[in-house]
Design a protein around this motif. Sequence first.
Motif, short mmCIF file in Angstrom:
data_model
loop_
_atom_site.label_atom_id
_atom_site.label_comp_id
_atom_site.label_asym_id
_atom_site.label_seq_id
_atom_site.Cartn_x
_atom_site.Cartn_y
_atom_site.Cartn_z
N ASP A 1 8.46 -4.65 3.69
CA ASP A 1 9.45 -3.84 4.38
C ASP A 1 9.32 -4.09 5.88
O ASP A 1 8.28 -3.82 6.48
N LEU A 2 10.40 -4.59 6.49
CA LEU A 2 10.34 -5.03 7.88
C LEU A 2 11.09 -4.09 8.82
O LEU A 2 11.81 -4.54 9.72
N GLY A 3 10.88 -2.81 8.66
CA GLY A 3 11.41 -1.88 9.64
C GLY A 3 11.98 -0.61 9.04
O GLY A 3 13.07 -0.61 8.51
N TRP A 4 11.20 0.48 9.18
CA TRP A 4 11.65 1.78 8.69
C TRP A 4 10.71 2.85 9.23
O TRP A 4 9.75 2.55 9.94
N ASP A 5 11.00 4.08 8.90
CA ASP A 5 10.14 5.21 9.26
C ASP A 5 8.75 4.94 8.70
O ASP A 5 8.58 4.82 7.47
N ALA B 1 4.70 4.00 4.28
CA ALA B 1 3.34 4.20 3.77
C ALA B 1 3.37 4.92 2.43
O ALA B 1 2.58 4.61 1.52
N ALA B 2 4.28 5.86 2.28
CA ALA B 2 4.40 6.58 1.01
C ALA B 2 4.88 5.65 -0.10
O ALA B 2 4.40 5.72 -1.24
N TRP B 3 5.82 4.77 0.22
CA TRP B 3 6.30 3.82 -0.79
C TRP B 3 5.19 2.88 -1.24
O TRP B 3 5.11 2.52 -2.41
N GLY C 1 4.90 -2.42 -11.05
CA GLY C 1 4.76 -3.86 -10.98
C GLY C 1 5.04 -4.46 -9.62
O GLY C 1 5.10 -5.70 -9.50
N VAL C 2 5.18 -3.63 -8.58
CA VAL C 2 5.55 -4.14 -7.25
C VAL C 2 4.52 -3.69 -6.23
O VAL C 2 4.14 -2.51 -6.19
N ARG C 3 4.09 -4.61 -5.39
CA ARG C 3 3.24 -4.29 -4.25
C ARG C 3 4.14 -4.18 -3.02
O ARG C 3 4.97 -5.06 -2.77
N VAL C 4 3.99 -3.10 -2.26
CA VAL C 4 4.77 -2.89 -1.05
C VAL C 4 3.87 -3.05 0.17
O VAL C 4 2.86 -2.36 0.30
N ARG C 5 4.24 -3.96 1.06
CA ARG C 5 3.60 -4.09 2.37
C ARG C 5 4.63 -3.72 3.42
O ARG C 5 5.84 -3.82 3.19
N TYR C 6 4.17 -3.30 4.59
CA TYR C 6 5.12 -2.75 5.56
C TYR C 6 4.64 -2.98 6.98
O TYR C 6 3.45 -3.18 7.24
N VAL C 7 5.61 -2.95 7.90
CA VAL C 7 5.31 -3.11 9.32
C VAL C 7 5.45 -1.80 10.09
O VAL C 7 4.97 -1.70 11.22
N VAL D 1 0.41 0.82 14.69
CA VAL D 1 0.72 0.05 13.49
C VAL D 1 -0.56 -0.22 12.70
O VAL D 1 -0.60 -0.05 11.47
N ALA D 2 -1.61 -0.64 13.39
CA ALA D 2 -2.87 -0.92 12.71
C ALA D 2 -3.42 0.34 12.04
O ALA D 2 -3.88 0.29 10.89
N ALA D 3 -3.37 1.47 12.74
CA ALA D 3 -3.89 2.71 12.18
C ALA D 3 -3.11 3.17 10.97
O ALA D 3 -3.66 3.82 10.07
N ALA D 4 -1.81 2.85 10.94
CA ALA D 4 -0.96 3.27 9.83
C ALA D 4 -1.01 2.33 8.64
O ALA D 4 -0.35 2.56 7.63
N GLY D 5 -1.79 1.24 8.75
CA GLY D 5 -1.91 0.31 7.63
C GLY D 5 -0.86 -0.77 7.60
O GLY D 5 -0.71 -1.46 6.57
N GLY D 6 -0.12 -0.97 8.69
CA GLY D 6 0.88 -2.03 8.72
C GLY D 6 0.23 -3.40 8.69
O GLY D 6 -0.87 -3.59 9.23
N PHE D 7 0.90 -4.36 8.09
CA PHE D 7 0.32 -5.70 7.99
C PHE D 7 0.77 -6.60 9.12
O PHE D 7 0.23 -7.70 9.30
N ALA D 8 1.74 -6.15 9.93
CA ALA D 8 2.27 -6.95 11.03
C ALA D 8 2.99 -6.03 12.00
O ALA D 8 3.25 -4.85 11.70
N VAL D 9 3.34 -6.59 13.16
CA VAL D 9 4.09 -5.85 14.18
C VAL D 9 5.48 -6.46 14.27
O VAL D 9 5.61 -7.68 14.49
N LYS D 10 6.50 -5.63 14.12
CA LYS D 10 7.89 -6.10 14.16
C LYS D 10 8.47 -5.82 15.55
O LYS D 10 8.42 -4.70 16.05
N VAL D 11 9.04 -6.85 16.16
CA VAL D 11 9.65 -6.76 17.48
C VAL D 11 11.10 -7.22 17.37
O VAL D 11 11.39 -8.22 16.68
N ALA D 12 12.00 -6.53 18.05
CA ALA D 12 13.42 -6.87 18.00
C ALA D 12 13.90 -7.36 19.35
O ALA D 12 13.70 -6.70 20.37
N LEU D 13 14.55 -8.53 19.33
CA LEU D 13 15.19 -9.12 20.51
C LEU D 13 16.63 -9.43 20.14
O LEU D 13 16.90 -10.36 19.38
#
Length: 295
Positions: A34-38, A43-45, A52-58, A96-108
Motif C-alpha cells: 500500500d503506497l499511501g493512506w492513513d 497498520a490495521a490492514w 492468504g495476503v501479506r500487506v506491507r505499507y508506507v 514511518v519507521a516507528a509505525a512499521g512502514g517498509f519505505a518512505v513515500k514522497v510525492a513530486l
Amino acid sequence: MPQVTLPGVVDRHVHLGLVDRTLLADSPVTEVHDLGWDPRETAAWATTPPSGVRVRYVGPFHTAPGGYPAGRSWAPNAAVRPVASPREAAQAVADVAAAGGFAVKVALHAGMALLPDDVLRAFVAEARAAGLPVLVHAEGAGQAGRAIAVGADVLVHVPWTETLPPELIARAARMTWISTLAIHDGPGRPAGLERPAGLERALDNARRFVAVGGTLAYGTDMGNGPTPVGVNEREIELLGEVGLTGEVLLRAVLGPPEVPALTAPLPVPGTAADLIAWLRASRTLGPTPTDLEHP
C-alpha cells in the motif's frame, strides 16, 4: 503433467482504501504494497489482512504543504503529510519507521506545490540512515530527474508525462521502477483507437530503462480508476510489450520464495501470455512449501 510451483504475485503499488480488500482473499495476489493512506488504517490492514495476503505499507504521502495529493477527493487528510523543512522530513521518516512502514513515500507533482531540493535530499538521507528506501511519485516535467538526482530508490510509476533523455535513463539504471502501465490504457478503449500518448511515452521509457539494466517491477496502482482487484492481466501484457520474458518477467511479477506459493499443472511460463494462463490455472498453496521453485 507435474505441478509447477512458483511464488504468488506481488503487487507493488496499491491503495487498499479505494478497493474492496476482501476480493483479494485466496487469490493469486499474495502480497500487496500500500503506497499511501492513513497510517493507522494501513497498520490495521497488515494486522488483519485478507486470507492468504501479506500487506506491507508506507503510511502517508509526504509532500510540500499544498502538494499532491492534498485536496484530492479520494485522499483522506491523514493520508497526506505536509513537510516544510529538513527537520520535518527527519521526523516524518522516524514516524514511518516507528509505525512499521517498509519505505518512505514522497510525492513530486509539477502541477502542485513541490518539495524544495533541500527537503528532498533530507528525505533520502534520513531514510537511508533508517534503512528504508525512498519511493517517489514523479509527475510532470523534471520531477523524475529530481528523484533520480537525489538518489531515490524507486519511482512508483514508469515516467509517462515526458520522454526521458538517454543520459537520465542511464543514471536511473540503479533504481527500480514500478510499472503501472495499464492505468494509461484502461478497460473500454475501442479496438483501433489510437493509444494514449502517456502510455506510449511510458512504454518507450520502460524499454530503454530495462535495456540499460534497470529493474522493472509489476505494480498496478490498484484503486486508481476501474482497476481489477486481483491480478491485472493487462499490466502483465504490457510488461510483455516492454520485452520482459522468462525469468526477468517472473521476477517482475512474482515474489521472493518466502511469499506464499501457487501451483498449476502447466509448464513454467516464459511469456506474458503464458504467465496469464498459468495464473488463471493456479491455486494457493500457502507459505514456503518445501518444493518451492523460484526463477
